[in-house]
Design a protein around this motif. Structure first.
Motif, PDB file in Angstrom:
ATOM      1  N   MET A 184       0.846  -1.182   0.000  1.00  0.00           N
ATOM      2  CA  MET A 184       0.000   0.000   0.000  1.00  0.00           C
ATOM      3  C   MET A 184       0.885   1.237   0.000  1.00  0.00           C
ATOM      4  N   ALA A 185       0.573   2.171  -0.866  1.00  0.00           N
ATOM      5  CA  ALA A 185       1.329   3.425  -0.953  1.00  0.00           C
ATOM      6  C   ALA A 185       0.942   4.360   0.192  1.00  0.00           C
ATOM      7  N   HIS A 186       1.920   5.098   0.688  1.00  0.00           N
ATOM      8  CA  HIS A 186       1.686   6.092   1.736  1.00  0.00           C
ATOM      9  C   HIS A 186       2.203   7.447   1.263  1.00  0.00           C
ATOM     10  N   THR A 187       1.602   8.495   1.824  1.00  0.00           N
ATOM     11  CA  THR A 187       1.970   9.861   1.491  1.00  0.00           C
ATOM     12  C   THR A 187       2.414  10.587   2.750  1.00  0.00           C
ATOM     13  N   LEU A 188       3.478  11.370   2.648  1.00  0.00           N
ATOM     14  CA  LEU A 188       3.910  12.211   3.760  1.00  0.00           C
ATOM     15  C   LEU A 188       2.890  13.331   3.928  1.00  0.00           C
ATOM     16  N   VAL A 189       2.259  13.420   5.125  1.00  0.00           N
ATOM     17  CA  VAL A 189       1.221  14.432   5.352  1.00  0.00           C
ATOM     18  C   VAL A 189       1.636  15.501   6.364  1.00  0.00           C
ATOM     19  N   GLU A 190       2.705  15.256   7.116  1.00  0.00           N
ATOM     20  CA  GLU A 190       3.167  16.254   8.095  1.00  0.00           C
ATOM     21  C   GLU A 190       4.611  15.956   8.461  1.00  0.00           C
ATOM     22  N   PHE A 191       5.352  17.032   8.786  1.00  0.00           N
ATOM     23  CA  PHE A 191       6.759  16.909   9.132  1.00  0.00           C
ATOM     24  C   PHE A 191       7.066  17.873  10.265  1.00  0.00           C
ATOM     25  N   GLY A 192       7.880  17.442  11.222  1.00  0.00           N
ATOM     26  CA  GLY A 192       8.330  18.313  12.306  1.00  0.00           C
ATOM     27  C   GLY A 192       9.766  17.974  12.658  1.00  0.00           C
ATOM     28  N   ARG A 193      10.463  18.937  13.282  1.00  0.00           N
ATOM     29  CA  ARG A 193      11.840  18.676  13.659  1.00  0.00           C
ATOM     30  C   ARG A 193      12.292  19.646  14.742  1.00  0.00           C
ATOM     31  N   SER A 194      13.372  19.241  15.389  1.00  0.00           N
ATOM     32  CA  SER A 194      14.041  20.085  16.366  1.00  0.00           C
ATOM     33  C   SER A 194      15.533  19.878  16.176  1.00  0.00           C
ATOM     34  N   VAL A 195      16.292  20.978  16.180  1.00  0.00           N
ATOM     35  CA  VAL A 195      17.725  20.901  15.908  1.00  0.00           C
ATOM     36  C   VAL A 195      18.488  21.749  16.922  1.00  0.00           C
ATOM     37  N   GLN A 196      19.370  21.113  17.683  1.00  0.00           N
ATOM     38  CA  GLN A 196      20.351  21.869  18.477  1.00  0.00           C
ATOM     39  C   GLN A 196      21.482  22.269  17.549  1.00  0.00           C
ATOM     40  N   THR A 197      21.985  21.275  16.792  1.00  0.00           N
ATOM     41  CA  THR A 197      23.041  21.511  15.813  1.00  0.00           C
ATOM     42  C   THR A 197      23.102  20.333  14.846  1.00  0.00           C
ATOM     43  N   ASN A 198      23.521  20.609  13.627  1.00  0.00           N
ATOM     44  CA  ASN A 198      23.797  19.561  12.647  1.00  0.00           C
ATOM     45  C   ASN A 198      25.292  19.304  12.525  1.00  0.00           C
ATOM     46  N   LEU A 199      26.081  19.986  13.328  1.00  0.00           N
ATOM     47  CA  LEU A 199      27.525  19.934  13.217  1.00  0.00           C
ATOM     48  C   LEU A 199      28.170  19.115  14.328  1.00  0.00           C
ATOM     49  N   VAL A 200      29.242  18.431  13.984  1.00  0.00           N
ATOM     50  CA  VAL A 200      30.091  17.813  15.000  1.00  0.00           C
ATOM     51  C   VAL A 200      30.744  18.956  15.771  1.00  0.00           C
ATOM     52  N   ASN A 201      30.784  18.836  17.087  1.00  0.00           N
ATOM     53  CA  ASN A 201      31.337  19.877  17.961  1.00  0.00           C
ATOM     54  C   ASN A 201      30.597  21.202  17.817  1.00  0.00           C
ATOM     55  N   GLY A 202      29.284  21.121  17.559  1.00  0.00           N
ATOM     56  CA  GLY A 202      28.463  22.313  17.420  1.00  0.00           C
ATOM     57  C   GLY A 202      27.863  22.807  18.722  1.00  0.00           C
ATOM     58  N   VAL A 203      27.847  21.972  19.762  1.00  0.00           N
ATOM     59  CA  VAL A 203      27.317  22.355  21.075  1.00  0.00           C
ATOM     60  C   VAL A 203      28.180  21.703  22.161  1.00  0.00           C
ATOM     61  N   VAL A 204      28.001  22.168  23.382  1.00  0.00           N
ATOM     62  CA  VAL A 204      28.631  21.555  24.549  1.00  0.00           C
ATOM     63  C   VAL A 204      27.549  21.463  25.620  1.00  0.00           C
ATOM     64  N   ILE A 205      26.998  20.232  25.805  1.00  0.00           N
ATOM     65  CA  ILE A 205      25.922  20.019  26.772  1.00  0.00           C
ATOM     66  C   ILE A 205      26.330  18.876  27.701  1.00  0.00           C
ATOM     67  N   PRO A 206      26.797  19.187  28.928  1.00  0.00           N
ATOM     68  CA  PRO A 206      27.153  18.119  29.868  1.00  0.00           C
ATOM     69  C   PRO A 206      25.905  17.329  30.268  1.00  0.00           C
ATOM     70  N   ILE A 207      26.061  16.007  30.382  1.00  0.00           N
ATOM     71  CA  ILE A 207      24.954  15.123  30.744  1.00  0.00           C
ATOM     72  C   ILE A 207      25.346  14.343  31.990  1.00  0.00           C
ATOM     73  N   ASN A 208      24.460  14.329  32.990  1.00  0.00           N
ATOM     74  CA  ASN A 208      24.720  13.541  34.201  1.00  0.00           C
ATOM     75  C   ASN A 208      23.556  12.576  34.433  1.00  0.00           C
ATOM     76  N   ALA A 209      23.409  12.081  35.647  1.00  0.00           N
ATOM     77  CA  ALA A 209      22.388  11.066  35.935  1.00  0.00           C
ATOM     78  C   ALA A 209      20.967  11.625  35.899  1.00  0.00           C
ATOM     79  N   THR A 210      20.800  12.916  36.060  1.00  0.00           N
ATOM     80  CA  THR A 210      19.477  13.533  36.013  1.00  0.00           C
ATOM     81  C   THR A 210      19.079  13.781  34.563  1.00  0.00           C
ATOM     82  N   PRO A 211      17.940  13.239  34.096  1.00  0.00           N
ATOM     83  CA  PRO A 211      17.536  13.455  32.704  1.00  0.00           C
ATOM     84  C   PRO A 211      17.420  14.944  32.365  1.00  0.00           C
TER      85      PRO A 211
END
Length: 145
Positions: A1-28
């Motif tokens: 069965m053919a499908h059609t793209l009906v909606e698109f969404g996105r979120s971007v911090q960066t598309n680059l390597v080394n584009g941000v610095v976000i430390p991550i610890n045990a707290t989400p």
């Protein structure tokens, strides 16, 4: 069965390597969020998440390594997750890694929906994780053609 793209969404911090610095610890930490509107009851939603990260200060004794734990929330409920353990390279250099995974949802209710991505390091005593990039997520809603 053919499908059609009906909606698109996105979120971007960066598309680059080394584009941000976000430390991550045990707290989400909220790293990405976006909304998407679904116009049809019969559908599937495909979510692709990519996170580039770096590991430093790894504790020398195995077996535990720092782990990147990613969770995707859909209107407040977890609908996708992944855990990737860092690979011990036995060097003092930072270890660079990229995690990409997909989440597929079917028959998402009609209407507007919120997506959030949280990152944590449940083994933060074993080493440090820093998000460096790329850091992004896309969501695509498909409906029968």
């Amino acid at each position: 069965m053919a499908h059609t793209l009906v909606e698109f969404g996105r979120s971007v911090q960066t598309n680059l390597v080394n584009g941000v610095v976000i430390p991550i610890n045990a707290t989400p930490a909220l790293i990405l969020q976006f909304g998407i509107s679904n116009p049809t009851a019969t559908n599937f939603l495909e979510i692709t998440t990519t996170v580039g990260w770096q590991v430093t200060n790894v504790f020398a004794t195995p077996p535990d390594q720092p782990k990147l734990f990613l969770q995707i929330f859909f209107d407040g409920a977890v609908v996708g997750s992944t855990v990737q353990e860092s690979i011990s390279n036995g060097e003092d250099e930072p270890l660079e890694m990229t995690t990409t995974f997909q989440t597929i949802l079917t028959d998402v209710p009609v209407g507007f929906h919120a997506f959030q991505v949280y990152a944590s390091n449940p083994e933060d005593l074993e080493g440090d994780i820093t998000l460096t990039g790329p850091v992004n997520i896309t969501g695509k809603v498909y409906a029968p053609a």
